[in-house]
Design an enzyme around this catalytic site. Structure first.
Site, mmCIF file in Angstrom:
data_model
loop_
_atom_site.group_PDB
_atom_site.id
_atom_site.type_symbol
_atom_site.label_atom_id
_atom_site.label_comp_id
_atom_site.label_asym_id
_atom_site.label_seq_id
_atom_site.Cartn_x
_atom_site.Cartn_y
_atom_site.Cartn_z
ATOM 1 N N ASP A 1 -49.451 -42.076 14.553
ATOM 2 C CA ASP A 1 -49.580 -41.075 13.504
ATOM 3 C C ASP A 1 -50.629 -40.056 14.005
ATOM 4 O O ASP A 1 -51.351 -40.337 14.957
ATOM 5 C CB ASP A 1 -50.053 -41.801 12.226
ATOM 6 C CG ASP A 1 -50.633 -40.859 11.190
ATOM 7 O OD1 ASP A 1 -49.953 -39.884 10.841
ATOM 8 O OD2 ASP A 1 -51.767 -41.102 10.733
ATOM 9 N N THR B 1 -41.601 -53.114 14.450
ATOM 10 C CA THR B 1 -42.913 -52.671 14.935
ATOM 11 C C THR B 1 -44.006 -53.711 14.732
ATOM 12 O O THR B 1 -43.948 -54.523 13.815
ATOM 13 C CB THR B 1 -43.387 -51.383 14.215
ATOM 14 O OG1 THR B 1 -43.664 -51.687 12.846
ATOM 15 C CG2 THR B 1 -42.349 -50.274 14.285
ATOM 16 N N ARG C 1 -48.595 -23.677 -4.674
ATOM 17 C CA ARG C 1 -49.324 -23.942 -3.434
ATOM 18 C C ARG C 1 -50.351 -22.870 -3.073
ATOM 19 O O ARG C 1 -51.282 -23.138 -2.342
ATOM 20 C CB ARG C 1 -48.353 -24.127 -2.256
ATOM 21 C CG ARG C 1 -47.544 -25.409 -2.349
ATOM 22 C CD ARG C 1 -46.940 -25.791 -1.019
ATOM 23 N NE ARG C 1 -47.961 -26.142 -0.057
ATOM 24 C CZ ARG C 1 -48.544 -27.329 0.030
ATOM 25 N NH1 ARG C 1 -48.213 -28.297 -0.798
ATOM 26 N NH2 ARG C 1 -49.456 -27.554 0.946
ATOM 27 N N ASP D 1 -43.573 -34.770 -2.567
ATOM 28 C CA ASP D 1 -42.430 -34.513 -1.701
ATOM 29 C C ASP D 1 -41.186 -35.186 -2.254
ATOM 30 O O ASP D 1 -41.256 -36.275 -2.826
ATOM 31 C CB ASP D 1 -42.688 -35.065 -0.288
ATOM 32 C CG ASP D 1 -43.855 -34.377 0.397
ATOM 33 O OD1 ASP D 1 -44.074 -33.176 0.124
ATOM 34 O OD2 ASP D 1 -44.551 -35.035 1.192
ATOM 35 N N SER E 1 -49.388 -31.676 -4.960
ATOM 36 C CA SER E 1 -47.931 -31.632 -4.839
ATOM 37 C C SER E 1 -47.321 -33.011 -4.642
ATOM 38 O O SER E 1 -48.024 -34.014 -4.528
ATOM 39 C CB SER E 1 -47.538 -30.727 -3.668
ATOM 40 O OG SER E 1 -47.996 -31.301 -2.453
ATOM 41 N N ASP F 1 -52.828 -37.417 11.719
ATOM 42 C CA ASP F 1 -53.993 -37.293 10.831
ATOM 43 C C ASP F 1 -54.664 -38.628 10.561
ATOM 44 O O ASP F 1 -54.020 -39.551 10.060
ATOM 45 C CB ASP F 1 -53.541 -36.717 9.475
ATOM 46 C CG ASP F 1 -53.637 -35.204 9.430
ATOM 47 O OD1 ASP F 1 -54.146 -34.609 10.393
ATOM 48 O OD2 ASP F 1 -53.208 -34.618 8.424
ATOM 49 N N ARG G 1 -38.742 -27.203 3.044
ATOM 50 C CA ARG G 1 -39.056 -27.593 4.421
ATOM 51 C C ARG G 1 -37.819 -28.202 5.070
ATOM 52 O O ARG G 1 -36.855 -28.508 4.391
ATOM 53 C CB ARG G 1 -40.213 -28.595 4.439
ATOM 54 C CG ARG G 1 -41.498 -28.033 3.818
ATOM 55 C CD ARG G 1 -42.616 -29.058 3.802
ATOM 56 N NE ARG G 1 -43.821 -28.528 3.160
ATOM 57 C CZ ARG G 1 -44.894 -29.262 2.884
ATOM 58 N NH1 ARG G 1 -44.916 -30.555 3.189
ATOM 59 N NH2 ARG G 1 -45.946 -28.717 2.297
#
Length: 252
Positions: free
Chosen positions: A18, A232, A140, A187, A185, A20, A129
């Site tokens: 990943d 994984t 936003r 998603d 927000s 961030d 997006r």
């Protein structure tokens, strides 16, 4: 033009990261020390990046030449996939859902938000997006202070959770996932379009071990599904330093 990357010592061990909170501080750029370490790591195992952001954002955070640094690169959870600098595949939400369903969601969202009164409202309530719709009740383009204030207001009044519940029942037929993240927000994307999406580009027969490193590994976090996935070995980290430490123990 990309040069074929030299083979690592253990090409059948794959390490996925990943961005961030794992390779960088949230929304920050990778440090030169961490960057140098990752370069060394590519000599040991096959490395892949799997981030939720789009590719331009990944380039800002990791390097403008990120596609040539690591054999595998997945942005937007793998909806945009590269191997050795070449595009493997790209999936968009509009082609997947179709225009009719997409407009159903957009029109309903605008109608719903027109009936919601908040302390302040600004603009850009829906951001379209590649792989998702990002919906923001405040809009936003609010300021930093307005963003912080909405987050506090939402904690108390549950604006986003209520909207998500309403959408779940309204669009039950479309097989959508709703993920509340950040301050302002949430998603909306098709089920299965979390980070496990990238695994379809990583044939099981090519790898003996697939390690994943991420920080948002709890339920509801965007690393959760891939962290828990049967293919994984998941590693929960809290900082780039911890990521490095675990990699040094595992791969060197």
């Amino acid at each position: 033009f990309f040069l074929r990357m030299s083979q690592p010592k253990n090409p059948r061990t794959l390490a996925l990261f990943d961005v961030d909170g794992t390779l960088t501080v949230p929304r920050g750029e990778i440090t030169s020390e961490m960057s140098a370490f990752m370069k060394t790591l590519t000599g040991q195992v096959t490395v892949g990046i799997v981030g939720g952001s789009d590719l331009p954002k990944q380039k800002e955070q990791l390097s403008s030449s990120v596609l040539s640094l690591y054999p595998y690169n997945f942005s937007q959870n793998g909806l945009v996939a590269y191997k050795d600098g070449e595009l493997l595949g790209e999936t968009t939400i509009n082609t997947f859902l179709g225009e009719e369903a997409l407009q159903r969601i957009i029109n309903w969202t605008l109608a719903y938000l027109s009936k919601v009164t908040l302390p302040v409202k600004r603009g850009t309530f829906i951001e379209f997006r590649t792989g998702m719709l990002n919906i923001s009740p405040i809009g936003r383009n609010c300021s930093r202070a307005e963003r912080d204030a909405f987050e506090a207001y939402d904690k108390e009044h549950g604006v986003r959770p209520a909207m998500v519940e309403a959408m779940k029942s309204e669009f039950a037929d479309l097989g959508l996932t709703f993920s509340i993240g950040g301050q302002i927000s949430f998603d909306v994307f098709p089920q299965g379009w979390d980070k496990t999406y990238c695994l379809k580009y990583l044939p099981a027969e090519d790898f003996d071990e697939v390690h994943f490193f991420g920080d948002k590994t709890d339920k509801g976090g965007n690393d959760y599904e891939i962290y828990e996935h049967e293919r994984t070995v998941g590693h929960k980290v809290t900082s780039p330093d911890e990521t490095r430490k675990i990699c040094e123990e595992l791969f060197f």
